[in-house]
Scaffold this active site. Structure first.
Site, PDB file in Angstrom:
ATOM      1  N   GLY A 182       0.823  -1.206   0.000  1.00 30.85           N
ATOM      2  CA  GLY A 182       0.000   0.000   0.000  1.00 30.85           C
ATOM      3  C   GLY A 182       0.856   1.254   0.000  1.00 30.85           C
ATOM      4  N   GLY A 183       1.970   1.224   0.729  1.00 31.33           N
ATOM      5  CA  GLY A 183       2.888   2.354   0.715  1.00 31.33           C
ATOM      6  C   GLY A 183       3.505   2.545  -0.656  1.00 31.33           C
ATOM      7  CD1 TRP A 236      -1.808   1.475  -5.865  1.00 34.57           C
ATOM      8  CD2 TRP A 236      -2.151   3.232  -4.529  1.00 34.57           C
ATOM      9  NE1 TRP A 236      -2.886   2.169  -6.351  1.00 34.57           N
ATOM     10  CE2 TRP A 236      -3.115   3.255  -5.545  1.00 34.57           C
ATOM     11  CE3 TRP A 236      -2.161   4.243  -3.573  1.00 34.57           C
ATOM     12  CZ2 TRP A 236      -4.091   4.247  -5.635  1.00 34.57           C
ATOM     13  CZ3 TRP A 236      -3.124   5.236  -3.652  1.00 34.57           C
ATOM     14  CH2 TRP A 236      -4.082   5.233  -4.676  1.00 34.57           C
ATOM     15  CG  HIS A 237       0.253   6.161  -1.174  1.00 37.12           C
ATOM     16  ND1 HIS A 237      -0.125   4.982  -0.571  1.00 37.12           N
ATOM     17  CD2 HIS A 237      -0.754   7.041  -0.943  1.00 37.12           C
ATOM     18  CE1 HIS A 237      -1.305   5.145  -0.002  1.00 37.12           C
ATOM     19  NE2 HIS A 237      -1.716   6.382  -0.212  1.00 37.12           N
ATOM     20  N   GLY A 238       3.703   5.780  -4.370  1.00 35.91           N
ATOM     21  CA  GLY A 238       4.775   6.389  -5.134  1.00 35.91           C
ATOM     22  C   GLY A 238       5.994   5.491  -5.221  1.00 35.91           C
TER      23      GLY A 238
END
Length: 436
Positions: free
Chosen positions: A323-324, A326-328
């Protein structure tokens, strides 16, 4: 086009609404697909091609999954279809968003061990919102494969479900099970719905323009400082904490409001996240469409909490790490995901003790609640430092600086932040107390 840009507000949106209200239902859908393609292509027309290719592929795959479900095709054969969708969507996301990141990381790792690495990076332009529409498309084909959703027979209905412009760029990540019925069925727009939509649009613009845009220069100045003091770090982190909330939730509210005045209902995406009492509560309130997607399609697929404590914690950590990422495409996002995974695990381990402490407050439960909210807010703020930092070195410097949080504190900057966020805090305290 950004929602808060003149071309969108004075040109695109009024024209779309005027034509939309004049058309019958089926033609509305076709028109919205074309308008959404124009909206997306306004960023860069080249971005539209990969979006249309993967959307067309997912449309075909969903029809094949539906057909094979009825003719008794073995599950292993049907699984190949959904794997094509997963590989195509994640492959496209991986190439555009993470190719250079992994090449750079491999080169740095080689250098660390004294090897020369001839690998090179490329000038890859990242398509706007590729992370959002990738997750949305994946959830659709997976739901059809699981038998939780019927495949859409209409090309235009399916494309509108994926491409509908209010949620295309920054979410919320809409599930097909919720959005497709609204696409298929005629929409009856009520006066109350329009008023609520206008309220959401105004409130969203307030959070985006007044809160986020005024706090951004404060946060940017601190994170551009090569060696900030503890007080400056505190100011920068506090400014960014409310800036990112204003940006994300403001944009989501505008999207929900635009959808409402066109007869669509989007899910609530931010539910007073800074009033969360613990890490689990935070992720039930922050970016709900993303956190629920990760729960349903990643955490549960890994096994969820079905196979004992150790595997539950492993699955939590893997979910938050991905998930982390996914942000960048940067290691600080991975570290941010690891941090949130760690506090989720630690909170679960500490729950029995925290329960005993909480009961010890007796009738002063309000005080225990306030302490829990304050503690979670502090943990969240440090997480935003990890998220916003430009390098691992800066994370280390700022973390050390926070050992003296009031050294070099700019009182005027703190007052400015408090004045900017005061209206938001007052309104949200009222909402929290009233349970809305």
């Amino acid at each position: 086009m950004l929602f808060n840009s003149a071309p969108f507000l004075l040109g695109f949106l009024p024209v779309v609404l005027l034509v939309y209200y004049l058309l019958p239902h089926r033609k509305q859908n076709v028109f919205l697909v074309l308008a959404s393609c124009f909206f997306y292509a306004s960023w860069d027309w080249r971005f539209l091609l990969p979006l249309l290719v993967t959307t067309s592929l997912d449309y075909w795959i969903s029809l094949r999954l539906e057909a094979t479900a009825h003719d008794g095709t073995p599950q292993s054969a049907r699984k190949r279809y959904v794997m094509i969708s997963v590989v195509a969507n994640l492959g496209l996301l991986g190439f555009f968003k993470y190719f250079n990141f992994f090449i750079d990381s491999a080169v740095q790792l080689c250098h660390l061990f004294g090897f020369e690495a001839p690998m090179r990076t490329f000038e890859i332009v990242l398509p706007v919102a590729i992370s959002f529409y990738t997750f949305q498309a994946l959830s659709y084909t997976i739901d059809v494969y699981r038998g939780q959703l019927h495949a859409s027979r209409s090309f235009w209905d399916f494309f509108l479900g994926v491409l509908y412009f209010p949620h295309l760029v920054a979410g919320p990540i809409q599930r097909a099970a919720s959005l497709l019925p609204q696409v298929v069925n005629p929409r009856r727009i009520q006066r109350a719905q329009v008023l609520e939509g206008l309220h959401l649009i105004v409130w969203g613009f307030f959070k985006k323009v007044f809160i986020a845009d005024n706090l951004a220069p404060i946060a940017n100045a601190v994170f551009a400082n090569p060696n900030p003091s503890g007080g400056e770090t505190l100011i920068g982190v506090l400014a960014f904490t409310f800036q990112i909330y204003g940006d994300f939730s403001g944009y989501t509210d505008i999207a929900r409001g635009i959808a409402k005045i066109m007869g669509f209902e989007f899910m609530l995406n931010f539910n007073l996240p800074y009033f969360a009492r613990n890490p689990s509560d935070f992720w039930r309130r922050w970016h709900i469409s993303l956190s629920s997607w990760l729960r349903d399609y990643l955490y549960k697929s890994l096994g969820g909490n079905r196979d004992g404590t150790y595997k539950t914690y492993r699955n939590l950590m893997l979910t938050m790490l991905l998930g982390g990422l996914w942000h960048g495409a940067a290691w600080n996002f991975v570290l941010w995901g690891f941090y949130h995974g760690a506090i989720l695990v630690l909170h679960r381990l500490a729950e029995p003790v925290l329960g005993v402490v909480g009961r010890g407050f007796g009738r002063a439960q309000w005080l225990w609640t306030a302490l829990c909210i304050l503690g979670m807010f502090v943990l969240t703020c440090y997480g935003w430092l990890l998220f916003r930092a430009v390098s691992m070195q800066q994370i280390g410097q700022m973390t050390l600086a926070l050992a003296h949080p009031f050294a070099g504190l700019d009182v005027e900057a703190l007052k400015r932040i408090l004045l900017i966020v005061a209206p938001l805090v007052v309104v949200q305290i009222i909402q929290w107390r009233s349970g809305e």
